[in-house]
Design a protein around this motif. Structure first.
Motif, mmCIF file in Angstrom:
data_model
loop_
_atom_site.group_PDB
_atom_site.id
_atom_site.type_symbol
_atom_site.label_atom_id
_atom_site.label_comp_id
_atom_site.label_asym_id
_atom_site.label_seq_id
_atom_site.Cartn_x
_atom_site.Cartn_y
_atom_site.Cartn_z
ATOM 1 N N PHE A 101 45.322 56.323 -32.704
ATOM 2 C CA PHE A 101 46.823 56.162 -32.231
ATOM 3 C C PHE A 101 47.617 57.207 -31.313
ATOM 4 O O PHE A 101 46.974 58.295 -31.284
ATOM 5 N N GLY A 102 48.395 56.575 -30.522
ATOM 6 C CA GLY A 102 49.035 57.566 -29.706
ATOM 7 C C GLY A 102 50.510 56.813 -29.388
ATOM 8 O O GLY A 102 50.675 55.586 -29.486
ATOM 9 N N CYS A 103 51.546 57.782 -29.263
ATOM 10 C CA CYS A 103 53.043 57.361 -28.934
ATOM 11 C C CYS A 103 53.651 58.327 -28.028
ATOM 12 O O CYS A 103 53.353 59.471 -28.038
ATOM 13 N N ILE A 104 54.427 57.707 -27.109
ATOM 14 C CA ILE A 104 55.325 58.475 -26.139
ATOM 15 C C ILE A 104 56.923 58.053 -26.437
ATOM 16 O O ILE A 104 56.914 56.925 -26.228
ATOM 17 N N ASP A 105 57.526 58.909 -26.534
ATOM 18 C CA ASP A 105 59.046 58.546 -26.652
ATOM 19 C C ASP A 105 59.617 58.527 -25.177
ATOM 20 O O ASP A 105 59.261 59.460 -24.226
ATOM 21 N N TYR A 106 60.211 57.596 -24.963
ATOM 22 C CA TYR A 106 60.963 57.114 -23.782
ATOM 23 C C TYR A 106 62.615 57.181 -23.970
ATOM 24 O O TYR A 106 63.070 55.959 -23.979
ATOM 25 N N GLY A 107 63.341 57.992 -24.497
ATOM 26 C CA GLY A 107 64.801 58.000 -24.808
ATOM 27 C C GLY A 107 64.885 57.241 -26.084
ATOM 28 O O GLY A 107 64.557 57.490 -26.916
ATOM 29 N N LEU A 108 65.540 55.809 -25.676
ATOM 30 C CA LEU A 108 66.016 54.986 -26.519
ATOM 31 C C LEU A 108 64.614 54.212 -27.296
ATOM 32 O O LEU A 108 64.858 53.638 -28.396
ATOM 33 N N PHE A 109 63.467 54.295 -26.656
ATOM 34 C CA PHE A 109 62.304 53.573 -26.904
ATOM 35 C C PHE A 109 61.241 54.409 -26.897
ATOM 36 O O PHE A 109 61.332 55.727 -26.348
ATOM 37 N N HIS A 110 60.104 53.819 -27.488
ATOM 38 C CA HIS A 110 58.708 54.696 -27.505
ATOM 39 C C HIS A 110 57.522 53.332 -27.038
ATOM 40 O O HIS A 110 57.888 52.484 -27.380
ATOM 41 N N ALA A 111 56.670 53.831 -26.541
ATOM 42 C CA ALA A 111 55.464 53.254 -26.220
ATOM 43 C C ALA A 111 54.452 53.706 -27.003
ATOM 44 O O ALA A 111 53.893 54.681 -27.433
ATOM 45 N N GLN A 112 53.825 52.497 -27.809
ATOM 46 C CA GLN A 112 52.884 52.563 -28.757
ATOM 47 C C GLN A 112 51.425 52.263 -28.254
ATOM 48 O O GLN A 112 51.408 51.300 -27.212
ATOM 49 N N PHE A 113 50.178 53.200 -28.670
ATOM 50 C CA PHE A 113 48.876 53.015 -28.160
ATOM 51 C C PHE A 113 47.953 53.049 -29.317
ATOM 52 O O PHE A 113 48.258 53.689 -30.378
ATOM 53 N N ALA A 114 46.992 52.012 -29.421
ATOM 54 C CA ALA A 114 46.174 51.897 -30.689
ATOM 55 C C ALA A 114 44.969 51.458 -30.350
ATOM 56 O O ALA A 114 44.802 50.529 -29.409
ATOM 57 N N TRP A 115 44.051 51.670 -30.930
ATOM 58 C CA TRP A 115 42.471 51.435 -30.598
ATOM 59 C C TRP A 115 41.558 51.457 -31.824
ATOM 60 O O TRP A 115 41.764 52.113 -32.664
ATOM 61 N N VAL A 116 41.001 50.057 -32.311
ATOM 62 C CA VAL A 116 40.224 50.169 -33.157
ATOM 63 C C VAL A 116 38.888 50.195 -32.723
ATOM 64 O O VAL A 116 38.347 49.345 -31.587
ATOM 65 N N LEU A 117 37.857 51.113 -33.244
ATOM 66 C CA LEU A 117 36.590 51.377 -32.527
ATOM 67 C C LEU A 117 35.454 51.192 -33.514
ATOM 68 O O LEU A 117 35.759 51.324 -34.750
ATOM 69 N N SER A 118 34.546 50.946 -32.968
ATOM 70 C CA SER A 118 33.119 50.675 -33.729
ATOM 71 C C SER A 118 31.983 51.195 -33.222
ATOM 72 O O SER A 118 32.000 51.214 -31.802
ATOM 73 N N ARG A 119 31.045 51.602 -33.881
ATOM 74 C CA ARG A 119 29.859 52.089 -33.337
ATOM 75 C C ARG A 119 28.799 51.133 -32.748
ATOM 76 O O ARG A 119 27.938 51.303 -31.975
ATOM 77 N N GLN A 120 29.269 49.759 -33.223
ATOM 78 C CA GLN A 120 28.402 48.447 -32.766
ATOM 79 C C GLN A 120 29.594 47.714 -31.854
ATOM 80 O O GLN A 120 30.718 48.015 -32.159
ATOM 81 N N PRO A 121 29.249 46.685 -31.238
ATOM 82 C CA PRO A 121 30.096 45.766 -30.357
ATOM 83 C C PRO A 121 31.048 44.856 -31.367
ATOM 84 O O PRO A 121 31.784 44.077 -30.855
ATOM 85 N N THR A 122 30.576 44.852 -32.785
ATOM 86 C CA THR A 122 31.287 44.014 -33.580
ATOM 87 C C THR A 122 31.850 45.087 -34.824
ATOM 88 O O THR A 122 31.222 46.082 -34.997
ATOM 89 N N LEU A 123 32.660 44.371 -35.468
ATOM 90 C CA LEU A 123 33.269 44.988 -36.606
ATOM 91 C C LEU A 123 33.471 44.083 -37.901
ATOM 92 O O LEU A 123 34.002 43.018 -37.488
ATOM 93 N N VAL A 124 33.081 44.345 -38.901
ATOM 94 C CA VAL A 124 33.232 43.499 -40.193
ATOM 95 C C VAL A 124 34.826 43.052 -40.375
ATOM 96 O O VAL A 124 35.783 44.117 -40.069
ATOM 97 N N ARG A 125 34.954 41.681 -40.473
ATOM 98 C CA ARG A 125 36.356 41.342 -40.424
ATOM 99 C C ARG A 125 37.355 42.041 -41.619
ATOM 100 O O ARG A 125 38.565 42.363 -41.198
#
Length: 198
Positions: free
Chosen positions: A140-164
């Motif tokens: 996760f990452g986030c940057i504040d821009y005054g009255l707003f913020h931008a969110q970043f998030a990544w779900v990662l796996s060691r394989q090209p798929t991930l259990v639901r």
């Protein structure tokens, strides 16, 4: 408030609105208020995090437009700092790669890093919220821009798929930390589609 102060306030508001329009046009996830501060992995072990991760889902970001995205982490120096090689397949069929440096900002919280993609770039926060090191990770990452913020998030796996169920658990963890999971988008990791990435 004098005329000069009003003009400066109006210019600042115009700049903020222009930035907001640019970020929204790029599908960046913007939310009113300050960045959430979800808990990170305690006793994070950067050496176990090294290696290749496949992107399963992400919040849309301006700087990442491709599919089949992978991130490969390698040791950088003697501390917890890492080099990260990002690769993705662009719409025109070409492979795009770029390298960044993930640097620990506080040795007492090694799961909180800042990533630099060039010596002159501004840092992007990169916090590891969950990982078992061998199967999945949530960043996760986030940057504040005054009255707003931008969110970043990544779900990662060691394989090209991930259990639901694992994917759902990671999304729930993000949501409990104040992150907008409704905007998460899947990354195409289909083997035939991603053949050019090998």
């Amino acid at each position: 408030m004098g005329l000069e102060e009003k003009m400066k306030a109006l210019q600042g508001m115009s700049l903020a609105l222009a930035l907001l329009a640019i970020l929204e046009a790029s599908a960046q996830v913007l939310v009113a208020g300050k960045c959430p501060r979800p808990a990170v992995v305690q006793f994070f072990d950067a050496s176990r995090y090294l290696g290749k991760w496949y992107e399963i889902q992400k919040l849309p970001v301006l700087f990442q437009q491709g599919e089949c995205a992978t991130a490969t982490y390698s040791r950088q120096g003697t501390g917890g700092d890492m080099e990260v090689l990002i690769k993705e397949l662009l719409a025109d069929g070409s492979t795009y790669a770029y390298v960044g440096s993930a640097m620990v900002t506080n040795s007492s919280e090694p799961a909180k890093m800042e990533v630099y993609y060039s010596p002159t770039s501004l840092p992007s926060p990169y916090w590891v919220l969950a990982t078992d090191y061998y199967g999945h990770a949530l960043a996760f990452g986030c940057i504040d821009y005054g009255l707003f913020h931008a969110q970043f998030a990544w779900v990662l796996s060691r394989q090209p798929t991930l259990v639901r169920k694992t994917l759902k658990d990671l999304q729930d963890l993000l949501a409990s930390g104040g992150v907008n999971v409704d905007k998460m988008t899947p990354t195409n990791q289909n083997k035939a589609f991603c053949r050019a990435m090998v």
